[in-house]
Design an enzyme around this catalytic site. Structure first.
Site, mmCIF file in Angstrom:
data_model
loop_
_atom_site.group_PDB
_atom_site.id
_atom_site.type_symbol
_atom_site.label_atom_id
_atom_site.label_comp_id
_atom_site.label_asym_id
_atom_site.label_seq_id
_atom_site.Cartn_x
_atom_site.Cartn_y
_atom_site.Cartn_z
ATOM 1 C CB SER A 1 -0.953 -0.068 1.197
ATOM 2 O OG SER A 1 -2.025 0.820 1.051
ATOM 3 C CG ASP B 1 -6.899 -3.892 -2.421
ATOM 4 O OD1 ASP B 1 -7.547 -3.006 -1.819
ATOM 5 O OD2 ASP B 1 -5.656 -3.913 -2.452
ATOM 6 C CG HIS C 1 -5.448 -3.041 1.232
ATOM 7 N ND1 HIS C 1 -4.917 -2.658 0.015
ATOM 8 C CD2 HIS C 1 -4.829 -2.257 2.168
ATOM 9 C CE1 HIS C 1 -4.027 -1.699 0.207
ATOM 10 N NE2 HIS C 1 -3.958 -1.432 1.500
#
Length: 315
Positions: free
Chosen positions: A114, A265, A295
């Site tokens: 991320s 996600d 995610h």
């Protein structure tokens, strides 16, 4: 981890002029080194991630680093002006060189998640000589384009479920690019979480807290610092994060890359990461799907995640 050559060390290292915490674990300290760049910003993972990394520790020295102002590395004394992408990239290079020197390696392996994928792509672009290869989990491609996908997903799910509370809150959010970034992101992420776009099964918050509460490396005060650091990072880095656009800024890298995408996600949508990979030039590139994850595939499908990391990095 009962091997003669095993390592399990939590070290305080002077990085970028401040003390930062680095956890190094593995069955054999002669093995290759892999550094994880956690997400967030501020979502430090020393407290909860090692339990999912035991398979990787057989083959690598696995390094979790609580970044500047996050988790164990949080302090009220950190100057706010150092909380910027440029400084975080310098910190990443310093941590890399600390590990190269300590373990006598020319290069190490790198995994970003991320927010950590913004650091990861930038650092392999600028310093390809330091890294064997790179994996991006929940890879950021174009934050604003991704936010539009996220907004549309949340609105579609709210309509489908006739969720009047969600629709009312979403109506208050201006379309990306947001006029009130923090407020709008918090609203949208609340509903992303509700509709399983962070974790497909269960919620991330309880998983992280359960991990930290049972961790050998965190105590109650550390958990409070983790919370403080999380807010501190978001307040200082959000604007810069929202303008991140590797798709336009990094079109070619000299390091092999793989992007790992959770099919569900909607935090950093896998669709935009796949588009980016198709457009990116690299010595080797591939996209690995995780069908039962959102995610957090390294938690939700940790067995498959470990197998795929080993396969990709052993190539």
């Amino acid at each position: 981890m009962g091997y003669k050559n095993a390592i399990d060390q939590l070290n305080t290292v002077r990085i970028g002029g401040i003390n930062q915490y680095i956890l190094e674990r593995g069955d054999n300290k002669e093995n290759p080194v892999v550094l994880f760049l956690h997400g967030g910003p501020g979502n430090a993972q020393i407290g909860y991630m090692p339990q999912y990394q035991k398979e990787l520790e057989r083959e690598f020295v696995v390094v979790n680093w609580d970044q500047r102002g996050a988790g164990l590395s949080y302090s009220e004394d950190i100057p706010k002006e150092t909380m910027n992408l440029e400084q975080f990239l310098k910190d990443t290079v310093e941590v890399t060189n600390y590990l190269r020197e300590k373990y006598n390696k020319d290069k190490i392996y790198l995994i970003g998640h991320s927010w950590g994928t913004i650091l990861g792509m930038n650092v392999i672009y600028k310093h390809p000589e330091l890294y064997n290869s790179y994996i991006g989990i929940g890879q950021v491609a174009d934050m604003m384009k991704g936010e539009t996908v996220v907004y549309n997903f949340v609105k579609e799910m709210a309509l489908k479920n006739d969720n009047k509370e969600a629709l009312q809150e979403i109506e208050q959010v201006d379309l990306p690019p947001y006029k009130k970034p923090l407020e709008n992101i918090q609203t949208i992420r609340k509903w992303v979480n509700e509709y399983d776009g962070v974790m497909k099964n269960g919620e991330l918050g309880p998983v992280m807290y359960k991990g930290m509460e049972s961790s050998n490396y965190y105590n109650e005060e550390d958990i409070k610092n983790w919370e403080q650091g999380s807010g501190f990072n978001v307040m200082n880095l959000l604007d810069e994060m929202l303008t991140a656009n590797p798709y336009e800024e990094i079109k070619e890298v000299k390091v092999p890359v793989a992007f790992f995408g959770g099919r569900h996600d909607y935090t950093t949508p896998s669709k935009t990461a796949l588009e980016y990979l198709e457009h990116l030039k690299a010595p080797h590139k591939e996209f690995v799907w995780f069908e039962n994850s959102a995610h957090m595939p390294m938690i939700e499908e940790w067995n498959k995640f470990s197998d795929e990391v080993l396969r990709v990095f052993k190539k």
